[in-house]
Write a protein that holds these residues in place. Structure first.
Motif, short mmCIF file in Angstrom:
data_model
loop_
_atom_site.label_atom_id
_atom_site.label_comp_id
_atom_site.label_asym_id
_atom_site.label_seq_id
_atom_site.Cartn_x
_atom_site.Cartn_y
_atom_site.Cartn_z
N CYS A 235 0.84 -1.19 0.00
CA CYS A 235 0.00 0.00 0.00
C CYS A 235 0.88 1.25 0.00
O CYS A 235 2.00 1.23 0.53
CB CYS A 235 -0.97 0.01 1.19
SG CYS A 235 -0.19 0.26 2.79
N TRP A 236 0.37 2.31 -0.60
CA TRP A 236 1.05 3.60 -0.60
C TRP A 236 0.70 4.37 0.66
O TRP A 236 -0.40 4.23 1.20
CB TRP A 236 0.63 4.41 -1.82
CG TRP A 236 1.11 3.91 -3.13
CD1 TRP A 236 0.44 3.13 -4.03
CD2 TRP A 236 2.40 4.17 -3.72
NE1 TRP A 236 1.22 2.88 -5.12
CE2 TRP A 236 2.42 3.51 -4.97
CE3 TRP A 236 3.52 4.91 -3.31
CZ2 TRP A 236 3.53 3.56 -5.83
CZ3 TRP A 236 4.62 4.95 -4.16
CH2 TRP A 236 4.62 4.29 -5.39
N LEU A 243 6.16 3.63 -0.29
CA LEU A 243 5.48 2.39 -0.62
C LEU A 243 5.80 1.37 0.47
O LEU A 243 6.96 1.10 0.75
CB LEU A 243 5.93 1.86 -1.98
CG LEU A 243 5.32 0.53 -2.42
CD1 LEU A 243 3.81 0.66 -2.60
CD2 LEU A 243 5.97 0.04 -3.73
N CYS A 244 4.77 0.85 1.09
CA CYS A 244 4.93 -0.12 2.17
C CYS A 244 4.66 -1.52 1.62
O CYS A 244 3.65 -1.75 0.94
CB CYS A 244 3.97 0.20 3.31
SG CYS A 244 4.21 -0.82 4.77
N ILE A 245 5.56 -2.45 1.93
CA ILE A 245 5.50 -3.80 1.38
C ILE A 245 5.53 -4.81 2.53
O ILE A 245 6.41 -4.77 3.38
CB ILE A 245 6.67 -4.06 0.43
CG1 ILE A 245 6.66 -3.05 -0.73
CG2 ILE A 245 6.63 -5.49 -0.11
CD1 ILE A 245 7.89 -3.11 -1.59
N GLY A 246 4.57 -5.73 2.54
CA GLY A 246 4.55 -6.84 3.48
C GLY A 246 4.76 -8.15 2.74
O GLY A 246 4.26 -8.31 1.62
N THR A 247 5.47 -9.08 3.35
CA THR A 247 5.80 -10.34 2.68
C THR A 247 5.21 -11.54 3.41
O THR A 247 4.72 -11.43 4.54
CB THR A 247 7.32 -10.52 2.57
OG1 THR A 247 7.86 -10.81 3.88
CG2 THR A 247 7.99 -9.28 2.01
N GLU A 251 7.95 -9.86 6.91
CA GLU A 251 8.73 -8.63 6.83
C GLU A 251 7.86 -7.46 6.38
O GLU A 251 6.92 -7.62 5.61
CB GLU A 251 9.89 -8.78 5.85
CG GLU A 251 10.91 -9.81 6.27
CD GLU A 251 11.94 -10.04 5.19
OE1 GLU A 251 12.93 -10.73 5.49
OE2 GLU A 251 11.75 -9.55 4.06
N ILE A 252 8.22 -6.26 6.87
CA ILE A 252 7.57 -5.02 6.44
C ILE A 252 8.65 -4.03 6.06
O ILE A 252 9.54 -3.74 6.87
CB ILE A 252 6.67 -4.44 7.55
CG1 ILE A 252 5.59 -5.45 7.95
CG2 ILE A 252 6.03 -3.14 7.11
CD1 ILE A 252 4.77 -5.02 9.15
N GLN A 253 8.58 -3.51 4.84
CA GLN A 253 9.59 -2.58 4.36
C GLN A 253 8.95 -1.30 3.85
O GLN A 253 7.84 -1.32 3.31
CB GLN A 253 10.40 -3.19 3.22
CG GLN A 253 11.18 -4.43 3.59
CD GLN A 253 12.07 -4.88 2.45
OE1 GLN A 253 12.68 -4.07 1.76
NE2 GLN A 253 12.14 -6.18 2.24
N LEU A 254 9.65 -0.18 4.01
CA LEU A 254 9.24 1.10 3.47
C LEU A 254 10.24 1.51 2.39
O LEU A 254 11.46 1.52 2.64
CB LEU A 254 9.19 2.17 4.56
CG LEU A 254 8.11 2.02 5.64
CD1 LEU A 254 8.18 3.20 6.60
CD2 LEU A 254 6.74 1.95 5.03
#
Length: 476
Positions: A235-236, A243-247, A251-254
């Motif tokens: 999600c943005w 941009l936030c990314i979950g795997t 993991e959660i990355q920005l």
């Protein structure tokens, strides 16, 4: 010890028990006494339990965590009933603002756990690459770059004039995961489309219709690629800068897309990241084990609050005014939480709970009606509902006779958009004039269920991604 065991076995072989009198019990009692005396003088014997090599920190609170996670995609015809998750460890313990987080990660995934910002992308599993045109040397989707001839966002069909009910453009989305519980498509307030394909994330400008760049597993010596877990949610941020990314590994990355760098790795869950939602600088995340984490991305120790669901979480969203947080579960519960995220995990309870017959995955707050929220039912239900969260009642509903996989509100046009599965795999637009909920458009073109929906900032275009590995653009 071996000699004593051999002696005892010999006694048993030559003097078998013939009854339960004391005479026959004497050899074993003597043997047990000798074992006990020797254990107390020489340390633990082979028959005594040994201390494990890994000790738990004092005060670490154990909780139920499943060791075997249901990561497989559900079948085309229904969402599976997820069983209760039990195990022997809690994801996060909050004590004096200190968090204890962990996740099973591959050697190439991010090693920083939120205490420092990291910018060396090649060491973190993903690396940013510049966008290329669809006929250039574009990479293949997925983690290994093999097995697909189509490039992401390659034009499959383009209409010269938009026809009623037909897509304006049809683009390729190879390796799009066919998983009902993921969210792999989002559009920023600047019109940037983010699409996750396998373990790569692609950025596409919806206004210029040109690729911007992509995140892909970083190459290792010898030409091998890192085994980065596939993306489960993205999600943005509300300002469109991050941009936030979950795997699937938790993991959660920005990522700062403008500056093409990794900004932060946040404390991870122990299971699949199922939902992410922003409240200003606060990021809330939910996972398959039912845990909600509230993370302040500006501070060194970002975990500032947490809550626990009874079932696995599959949707999470802050209200437009940031007053309430809605969470949907695999057990059909829609919970409303207040905006106070701090405090002990166990003492936090939802202020309202509503129940529908199927998983609450498709869910969104109404942008112009305070305290109203829409949900879509799965294949067992197929009902589109609008709830008043203050009394916790359903104010109106409509039977769609199909699985509702995704749901979005078009703020500027004031209509509701739903993406469906069997039997027609259509996008439906609805008007809601209290109390009536009526369909106004039905858009067809996908050959499989429509898993993800997004809208451009002025609500004039709808983007739909389906299990047929196609991305459609609809001009409204």
């Amino acid at each position: 010890m071996r000699r004593m065991l051999r002696d005892f076995v010999g006694m048993r072989r030559h003097r078998p028990f013939q009854g339960l009198n004391d005479a026959h019990h004497t050899p074993y009692k003597r043997f047990r006494r000798r074992i006990t005396q020797r254990s107390s003088s020489e340390g633990p014997a082979a028959s005594t339990p040994l201390v494990t090599g890994r000790q738990c920190e004092p005060g670490f609170e154990f909780d139920a965590v499943c060791q075997r996670l249901e990561l497989d995609s559900p079948s085309r015809h229904h969402e599976p009933e997820e069983r209760d998750l039990h195990g022997n460890r809690q994801e996060t313990a909050l004590a004096g603002g200190v968090s204890h987080c962990g996740a099973a990660t591959s050697p190439c995934t991010i090693s920083a756990r939120g205490s420092h910002a990291t910018e060396n992308a090649p060491e973190q599993g993903w690396v940013w690459r510049a966008g290329v045109q669809e006929h250039g040397n574009a990479p293949q989707s997925g983690s290994d770059g093999r097995g697909h001839d189509l490039h992401p966002f390659a034009a499959l069909d383009k209409a010269s004039v938009g026809l009623p009910g037909k897509p304006l453009m049809k683009l390729a989305a190879p390796s799009l995961l066919n998983d009902y519980y993921t969210n792999l498509l989002d559009c920023s307030c600047n019109g940037m489309i983010a699409l996750a394909l396998g373990s790569s994330v692609y950025i596409w400008n919806s206004e210029s219709r040109a690729p911007v760049g992509y995140l892909s597993p970083s190459p290792q010596p010898g030409g091998l690629y890192c085994q980065t877990p596939s993306v489960s949610f993205l999600c943005w941020s509300r300002d469109g800068r991050a941009l936030c990314i979950g795997t699937r590994s938790g993991e959660i990355q920005l990522w700062d897309v403008d500056h093409e760098k990794n900004v932060r790795c946040l404390p991870s869950h122990l299971s699949v990241v199922r939902a992410l939602s922003w409240k200003q600088q606060l990021l809330s995340s939910g996972c398959v084990l039912g845990h909600i984490h509230h993370l302040d991305t500006r501070v060194p120790t970002p975990l500032v609050g947490a809550a626990v669901h009874e079932e696995g979480i599959c949707s999470l969203q802050w209200s437009p005014g940031d007053d309430w947080l809605a969470s949907g579960s695999t057990g059909g519960h829609l919970c409303i939480w207040d905006s106070d995220v701090a405090g002990p995990t166990r003492s936090r309870k939802p202020i309202t709970t509503m129940k529908q017959p199927s998983t609450v995955k498709a869910m969104a707050w109404c942008p112009w009606q305070r305290k109203m929220i829409a949900t879509g039912g799965g294949w067992k239900d197929g009902e589109l509902r609008i709830w008043d969260t203050e009394p916790g009642t359903c104010v109106t509903s409509a039977d769609t006779n199909s699985q509702i996989c995704s749901l979005r509100w078009a703020k500027e046009r004031r209509y509701l958009v739903t993406g469906h599965g069997l039997p027609h795999h259509q996008v439906t637009c609805w008007t809601w004039e209290f109390p009536s909920l009526s369909p106004i458009y039905q858009l067809t073109g996908h050959s499989h269920r429509i898993l993800h929906l997004a809208l451009n900032p002025d609500s004039t275009q709808i983007f739909s991604a389906g299990a047929d590995q196609c991305l459609h653009i609809w001009d409204m």
